[in-house]
Design a protein around this motif. Structure first.
Motif, short mmCIF file in Angstrom:
data_model
loop_
_atom_site.label_atom_id
_atom_site.label_comp_id
_atom_site.label_asym_id
_atom_site.label_seq_id
_atom_site.Cartn_x
_atom_site.Cartn_y
_atom_site.Cartn_z
N LEU A 52 93.01 -40.80 -47.43
CA LEU A 52 94.24 -41.51 -47.75
C LEU A 52 95.16 -40.58 -48.55
O LEU A 52 94.68 -39.63 -49.19
N PRO A 53 96.47 -40.84 -48.52
CA PRO A 53 97.40 -39.93 -49.19
C PRO A 53 97.23 -39.88 -50.71
O PRO A 53 96.75 -40.82 -51.33
N GLU A 54 97.66 -38.75 -51.28
CA GLU A 54 97.59 -38.57 -52.72
C GLU A 54 98.65 -39.37 -53.46
O GLU A 54 98.52 -39.59 -54.66
N THR A 55 99.69 -39.78 -52.75
CA THR A 55 100.74 -40.60 -53.37
C THR A 55 101.08 -41.76 -52.44
O THR A 55 100.96 -41.66 -51.22
N VAL A 56 101.51 -42.85 -53.04
CA VAL A 56 102.05 -43.98 -52.29
C VAL A 56 103.27 -44.44 -53.08
O VAL A 56 103.20 -44.67 -54.29
N GLY A 57 104.41 -44.51 -52.38
CA GLY A 57 105.66 -44.75 -53.11
C GLY A 57 105.87 -43.58 -54.05
O GLY A 57 105.80 -42.43 -53.66
N GLU A 58 106.06 -43.88 -55.30
CA GLU A 58 106.23 -42.83 -56.32
C GLU A 58 104.99 -42.71 -57.20
O GLU A 58 105.03 -42.06 -58.23
N ARG A 78 89.72 -41.80 -52.31
CA ARG A 78 90.80 -41.76 -51.33
C ARG A 78 90.26 -41.61 -49.91
O ARG A 78 90.94 -41.12 -49.02
N SER A 79 89.04 -42.08 -49.68
CA SER A 79 88.42 -42.00 -48.36
C SER A 79 88.19 -43.41 -47.82
O SER A 79 87.55 -44.22 -48.46
N LEU A 80 88.72 -43.68 -46.63
CA LEU A 80 88.60 -44.98 -45.99
C LEU A 80 87.62 -44.90 -44.83
O LEU A 80 87.68 -43.97 -44.03
N VAL A 81 86.72 -45.87 -44.76
CA VAL A 81 85.73 -45.92 -43.68
C VAL A 81 85.72 -47.32 -43.09
O VAL A 81 85.77 -48.32 -43.81
N TRP A 82 85.66 -47.39 -41.75
CA TRP A 82 85.53 -48.66 -41.04
C TRP A 82 84.74 -48.44 -39.77
O TRP A 82 85.21 -47.81 -38.83
N PRO A 83 83.50 -48.94 -39.70
CA PRO A 83 82.75 -48.87 -38.45
C PRO A 83 83.26 -49.97 -37.51
O PRO A 83 82.92 -51.13 -37.66
N ALA A 84 84.09 -49.60 -36.56
CA ALA A 84 84.78 -50.56 -35.70
C ALA A 84 83.97 -50.89 -34.45
O ALA A 84 84.53 -51.06 -33.37
N ALA A 85 82.67 -51.01 -34.60
CA ALA A 85 81.79 -51.22 -33.44
C ALA A 85 82.13 -52.48 -32.66
O ALA A 85 82.09 -52.48 -31.44
N ASP A 86 82.45 -53.57 -33.35
CA ASP A 86 82.71 -54.84 -32.67
C ASP A 86 84.19 -55.18 -32.60
O ASP A 86 84.55 -56.32 -32.29
N ALA A 87 85.05 -54.23 -32.89
CA ALA A 87 86.49 -54.51 -32.91
C ALA A 87 87.06 -54.60 -31.50
O ALA A 87 86.75 -53.77 -30.64
N ASP A 88 87.86 -55.62 -31.26
CA ASP A 88 88.58 -55.73 -30.00
C ASP A 88 89.73 -54.72 -30.01
O ASP A 88 90.26 -54.39 -31.07
N PRO A 89 90.16 -54.23 -28.83
CA PRO A 89 91.31 -53.34 -28.80
C PRO A 89 92.53 -54.04 -29.40
O PRO A 89 92.71 -55.24 -29.27
N GLY A 90 93.35 -53.29 -30.08
CA GLY A 90 94.56 -53.81 -30.71
C GLY A 90 94.89 -53.02 -31.96
O GLY A 90 94.23 -52.03 -32.28
N THR A 91 95.92 -53.44 -32.67
CA THR A 91 96.35 -52.77 -33.89
C THR A 91 95.96 -53.63 -35.09
O THR A 91 96.31 -54.80 -35.16
#
Length: 117
Positions: A52-58, A78-91
């Motif tokens: 994830l970024p070092e800054t958000v906004g200011e 600042r590390s994001l993890v998501w095991p998307a094994a059962d995720a349906d396609p989409g945003t």
């Protein structure tokens, strides 16, 4: 006495079912993303791991806190993890804030899950 305990247990179970969060679903339509939006893509069945970024906004950010995200997703510093094994396609929109006393800025990570293959 047993009847009262059984009735109370059933009542609590029904209350608990009503309080379960709905499954994390893709956003109905992408629309206009907030200013601080990071976009990433993964294939179904894969694991999202991203910095994830070092800054958000200011705000300089050393650690984030996940406010809204799918089951089994998480953030460490600042590390994001998501095991998307059962995720349906989409945003999917995962919402994070700086892990400070009163965060003023929000980071949205838009994850596009695409069919594998």
């Amino acid at each position: 006495m047993r009847t009262a305990v059984a009735a109370f247990s059933c009542w609590m179970a029904l209350l608990g079912l009503g309080m379960m969060p709905p499954p994390f679903q893709p956003s109905p339509s992408p629309g206009v993303a907030p200013a601080d939006t990071m976009r990433v893509s993964i294939a179904t069945g894969k694991v999202l791991t991203t910095m994830l970024p070092e800054t958000v906004g200011e705000t300089t950010v050393e650690r984030y806190r996940l406010v809204e995200g799918p089951p089994f997703s998480g953030v460490a510093r600042r590390s994001l993890v998501w095991p998307a094994a059962d995720a349906d396609p989409g945003t999917y929109d995962l919402v994070l804030v700086p892990a400070v006393e009163s965060p003023a800025d929000t980071l949205v990570v838009q994850v596009q899950v695409e069919t594998d293959g």
